[in-house]
Design a protein around this motif. Structure first.
Motif, short mmCIF file in Angstrom:
data_model
loop_
_atom_site.label_atom_id
_atom_site.label_comp_id
_atom_site.label_asym_id
_atom_site.label_seq_id
_atom_site.Cartn_x
_atom_site.Cartn_y
_atom_site.Cartn_z
N MET A 294 39.41 24.86 16.85
CA MET A 294 39.96 26.18 16.82
C MET A 294 41.30 26.15 17.55
O MET A 294 41.45 25.49 18.57
CB MET A 294 38.99 27.15 17.50
N ARG B 255 28.92 24.56 25.99
CA ARG B 255 27.95 23.71 25.31
C ARG B 255 26.81 23.39 26.25
O ARG B 255 27.00 23.17 27.44
CB ARG B 255 28.57 22.38 24.86
N GLU C 11 39.65 22.48 13.02
CA GLU C 11 38.47 23.19 12.52
C GLU C 11 37.17 22.68 13.14
O GLU C 11 36.10 23.26 12.91
CB GLU C 11 38.39 23.07 10.99
N GLU C 12 37.23 21.61 13.92
CA GLU C 12 36.02 21.08 14.55
C GLU C 12 35.51 22.04 15.61
O GLU C 12 36.27 22.60 16.39
CB GLU C 12 36.31 19.71 15.17
N ASP C 13 34.17 22.22 15.64
CA ASP C 13 33.55 23.18 16.57
C ASP C 13 33.74 22.82 18.04
O ASP C 13 33.77 23.70 18.88
CB ASP C 13 32.05 23.28 16.30
N ASP C 14 33.86 21.55 18.35
CA ASP C 14 33.92 21.13 19.74
C ASP C 14 35.34 20.89 20.23
O ASP C 14 35.55 20.21 21.24
CB ASP C 14 33.08 19.86 19.95
N ILE D 13 35.18 26.84 25.65
CA ILE D 13 34.10 26.27 24.86
C ILE D 13 32.91 26.11 25.80
O ILE D 13 33.06 25.58 26.91
CB ILE D 13 34.45 24.86 24.32
#
Length: 166
Positions: free
Chosen positions: A1, A34, A114-117, A32
């Motif tokens: 993002m 996690r 575009e990678e979530d992490d 982020i």
């Protein structure tokens, strides 16, 4: 993002940064979060700086890399701390790059946006000035940050790992 940063770009070079394992929470522009087993990681974007906070069953582990006008610059290559049964290891590398090399690094990050992490903060008027935060693993819990300083052709890359002692 990708998130566009509207705050002033105040970090002038790698030499202006200070690493602190005991810094208080700072204003967060984006983050982020996690989970990794019993651990909870919060990677926080502070503009051209970052703060990683890991909640463990034995207490909090933190690392903050930021420009601090109230502290002398300090950018260690390595740092280690233990909180209860958990070990935190931090490494830092400063690279000097040509303008094309730095721009290629920034393009590589954008290509993965575009990678979530992965979270990339971009300064609106300085497209090559970015701070990228990335969760790279959960067993052990690992992350990486990349800070670019195009006016000096520098990148600062950090890695963090939290794993059980033993």
């Amino acid at each position: 993002m990708i998130t566009s940063l509207t705050v002033p770009y105040v970090d002038v070079s790698a030499g202006s940064l200070t690493f602190r394992p005991d810094a208080p929470s700072m204003p967060v522009l984006d983050q982020i979060d996690r989970d990794a087993g019993p651990l909870r990681l919060s990677l926080r974007l502070l503009g051209a700086s970052h703060q990683a906070v890991v909640a463990t069953p034995d207490g909090l582990i933190a690392e903050t890399l930021a420009y601090r006008d109230d502290l002398a610059p300090d950018l260690p290559e390595q740092f280690s701390q233990r909180v209860g049964a958990w070990q935190h290891r931090y490494t830092c590398a400063v690279e000097h790059l040509t303008v094309p090399e730095l721009r290629a690094r920034v393009r590589e990050l954008h290509a993965r946006s575009e990678e979530d992490d992965l979270l990339i903060g971009v300064f609106g008027d300085r497209p090559d000035a970015v701070t990228a935060l990335e969760v790279t693993g959960t067993a052990p819990l690992t992350w990486r940050t990349v800070h670019t300083y195009p006016q000096h052709g520098q990148t600062v890359t950090t890695t963090g790992v939290v794993a059980p002692v033993g």
